[in-house]
Design an enzyme around this catalytic site. Structure first.
Site, PDB file in Angstrom:
ATOM      1  N   THR A   1       2.566  -2.102   9.140  1.00 47.90           N
ATOM      2  CA  THR A   1       2.401  -3.001   9.961  1.00 47.90           C
ATOM      3  C   THR A   1       2.751  -4.603   9.307  1.00 47.90           C
ATOM      4  O   THR A   1       3.536  -5.648  10.004  1.00 47.90           O
ATOM      5  CB  THR A   1       1.918  -2.935  10.704  1.00 47.90           C
ATOM      6  OG1 THR A   1       0.593  -3.497  10.260  1.00 47.90           O
ATOM      7  CG2 THR A   1       1.383  -2.127  11.896  1.00 47.90           C
TER       8      THR A   1
ATOM      9  N   CYS B   1       2.805  -3.934   3.418  1.00 46.99           N
ATOM     10  CA  CYS B   1       2.684  -2.057   4.166  1.00 46.99           C
ATOM     11  C   CYS B   1       2.950  -1.687   5.160  1.00 46.99           C
ATOM     12  O   CYS B   1       4.005  -2.058   5.742  1.00 46.99           O
ATOM     13  CB  CYS B   1       0.874  -3.066   4.454  1.00 46.99           C
ATOM     14  SG  CYS B   1       0.434  -3.323   5.907  1.00 46.99           S
TER      15      CYS B   1
ATOM     16  N   HIS C   1       7.917 -25.367   8.202  1.00 49.22           N
ATOM     17  CA  HIS C   1       6.608 -26.225   9.085  1.00 49.22           C
ATOM     18  C   HIS C   1       6.202 -25.633   8.711  1.00 49.22           C
ATOM     19  O   HIS C   1       4.822 -25.952   8.990  1.00 49.22           O
ATOM     20  CB  HIS C   1       7.526 -25.758  10.780  1.00 49.22           C
ATOM     21  CG  HIS C   1       8.338 -25.838  11.665  1.00 49.22           C
ATOM     22  ND1 HIS C   1       8.497 -26.043  13.156  1.00 49.22           N
ATOM     23  CD2 HIS C   1       9.208 -27.090  10.662  1.00 49.22           C
ATOM     24  CE1 HIS C   1       9.783 -26.668  13.244  1.00 49.22           C
ATOM     25  NE2 HIS C   1      10.251 -27.088  12.284  1.00 49.22           N
TER      26      HIS C   1
ATOM     27  N   HIS D   1       5.099 -31.633   9.562  1.00 51.10           N
ATOM     28  CA  HIS D   1       4.044 -30.069   9.479  1.00 51.10           C
ATOM     29  C   HIS D   1       3.017 -30.293   8.484  1.00 51.10           C
ATOM     30  O   HIS D   1       2.341 -30.198   8.306  1.00 51.10           O
ATOM     31  CB  HIS D   1       5.697 -29.319   8.444  1.00 51.10           C
ATOM     32  CG  HIS D   1       6.517 -30.372  10.007  1.00 51.10           C
ATOM     33  ND1 HIS D   1       6.618 -29.364  11.372  1.00 51.10           N
ATOM     34  CD2 HIS D   1       7.321 -29.489  10.064  1.00 51.10           C
ATOM     35  CE1 HIS D   1       7.134 -28.966  11.319  1.00 51.10           C
ATOM     36  NE2 HIS D   1       7.999 -29.679  11.489  1.00 51.10           N
TER      37      HIS D   1
ATOM     38  N   ASP E   1       0.840  -1.185   0.025  1.00 53.47           N
ATOM     39  CA  ASP E   1      -0.283  -0.094   0.359  1.00 53.47           C
ATOM     40  C   ASP E   1       1.060   1.476  -0.194  1.00 53.47           C
ATOM     41  O   ASP E   1       2.095   1.152  -0.363  1.00 53.47           O
ATOM     42  CB  ASP E   1      -1.465  -0.107   1.094  1.00 53.47           C
ATOM     43  CG  ASP E   1      -0.388   0.191   2.736  1.00 53.47           C
ATOM     44  OD1 ASP E   1       0.792   0.363   2.769  1.00 53.47           O
ATOM     45  OD2 ASP E   1      -1.587   0.277   2.995  1.00 53.47           O
TER      46      ASP E   1
HETATM   47  C1  RB5 Z   1      -2.047   2.592   6.726  1.00 52.92           C
HETATM   48  O1  RB5 Z   1      -1.769   3.725   7.131  1.00 52.92           O
HETATM   49  C2  RB5 Z   1      -1.573   0.971   7.327  1.00 52.92           C
HETATM   50  O2  RB5 Z   1      -3.047   0.734   7.734  1.00 52.92           O
HETATM   51  C3  RB5 Z   1      -1.009   0.261   6.705  1.00 52.92           C
HETATM   52  O3  RB5 Z   1       0.125   0.234   5.370  1.00 52.92           O
HETATM   53  C4  RB5 Z   1      -1.180  -1.198   7.756  1.00 52.92           C
HETATM   54  O4  RB5 Z   1       0.127  -0.838   8.723  1.00 52.92           O
HETATM   55  C5  RB5 Z   1      -2.736  -1.783   7.543  1.00 52.92           C
HETATM   56  O5  RB5 Z   1      -2.032  -2.638   8.394  1.00 52.92           O
END
Ligand code: RB5
Length: 149
Positions: free
Chosen positions: A66, A64, A97, A132, A7
């Site tokens: 996180t 993304c 695994h 596994h 993203d």
């Molecule tokens: C975008 O602001 C953020 O929410 C996205 O990149 C991500 O971390 C979502 O899980």
């Protein structure tokens, strides 16, 4: 062939991963986003995940902020085992695994050099099979509404 998606939070990160894959001779297909404009990560996660589940790509890497949203969305696609890894040990073990077929990374959580190490070990580690595989089959059973017990 690796399916790539990100993203807006991970656009530059994905470009670095592309260069890294290219340097290793790994082919990839980019499923977007290709703009820094705020966007909805599930759209891109599902594009990449479907390319893996339908066999167009062998595996995928989704990124993304996180890595969490991408991994949750990718794991909704049947046959996808998406692993969010912030360290090389997890990346190694999830291949060995869990036969992970999609890797999620958090561009706002880890640095690009660590991400490259994670990608390298995730690409290079084979699935161990054996006991596994039994557990992977159980995960497929969950997808098919089969009882595990
Ligand atoms: C975008 O602001 C953020 O929410 C996205 O990149 C991500 O971390 C979502 O899980």
């Amino acid at each position: 062939m690796i399916a790539l998606a990100c993203d807006h939070a991970a656009l530059e990160f994905k470009e670095e991963i592309k260069l890294f894959l290219k340097a290793r001779g790994v082919e990839y297909k980019d499923f977007g986003t290709d703009s820094a404009e705020s966007c909805h990560y599930p759209i891109y996660a599902v594009r990449a995940a479907k390319a893996v589940s339908n066999g167009e790509c062998d595996r995928g890497i989704v990124i993304c902020g996180t890595g969490i949203g991408m991994s949750i969305a990718a794991n909704k696609v049947k046959g996808i085992r998406c692993s969010l890894c912030n360290d090389p040990y997890s990346a190694q073990m999830t291949r060995a695994h869990n036969d992970s077929n999609v890797l999620a990374l958090g561009a706002r959580v880890i640095g690009i050099e660590l991400a490259k190490k994670i990608v390298a070990v995730w690409l290079d580690t084979p699935f161990e099979g054996g006991r596994h595989q039994t557990r992977i089959d159980m995960i497929s059973d969950i997808e098919n509404d089969q009882s595990l017990e």
